[in-house]
Design an enzyme around this catalytic site. Sequence first.
Site, PDB file in Angstrom:
ATOM      1  CB  CYS A  79      -0.984  -0.030   1.165  1.00 51.98           C
ATOM      2  SG  CYS A  79      -2.360   1.125   0.962  1.00 51.98           S
ATOM      3  CG  HIS A 164      -3.813  -3.637   2.875  1.00 49.91           C
ATOM      4  ND1 HIS A 164      -2.845  -3.203   3.747  1.00 49.91           N
ATOM      5  CD2 HIS A 164      -4.415  -2.523   2.386  1.00 49.91           C
ATOM      6  CE1 HIS A 164      -2.866  -1.884   3.810  1.00 49.91           C
ATOM      7  NE2 HIS A 164      -3.804  -1.442   2.989  1.00 49.91           N
ATOM      8  CD  GLU A 166      -1.496  -6.299   5.112  1.00 48.80           C
ATOM      9  OE1 GLU A 166      -1.514  -5.134   5.560  1.00 48.80           O
ATOM     10  OE2 GLU A 166      -1.192  -6.550   3.927  1.00 48.80           O
TER      11      GLU A 166
END
Length: 190
Positions: A79, A164, A166
């Site tokens: 990001c 993202h 994650e």
Amino acid sequence: MNILVINNETKRIDELRILLQNHVIIELTPMHISQEVVAKSDLIVLTGSHKVSLAGHEAYFSKEIELIKSCPKPIIGICLGLQLIAYAYEGFIDRMPAKHHGVKDIKAVGHDPMFGERESFKVYASHRWMVERIDFPLIGLARSADGWEIVKHSCKKIYGFQFHPEVTEAGLHDGKNLFEKTLQNLYQKY
């Protein structure tokens, strides 16, 4: 692998720790980057941020930008991390009309081992800034309607993800898989 995580005040740090749980993690803020810690790291991950944008805060991120330009170690930006990579190599970052939050469709436009045979992916994104333009030595690998989503450096081991990886909520695993394949690829080359 020893991974230096430069935490740019992401609210996703716990999810990133889970994604990197099989590695030794050293976590610092941009202001605490040191050559000693960088030298002990095999990989550097630049996080996103929910508090600070790049625009108007270039001085705050100056150590991180210099690290991107000069470090021979592999780097992955997430990001804001991608935005910093693009900025370091003369790319153009622009504010989006509205913040994007949720599932995003991205399409591969370049070739990379992380894609396998696939050309499109569903990932999680949460940002109000986009990488609109990149210049050489960066190469675009995937785009969305909002701009560049994955880029890499033409000769350094640097990758950036606008989304993202994650985040795996709502069954989204494409981002995590792309990140893990990139990590494996960098680790094999390093």
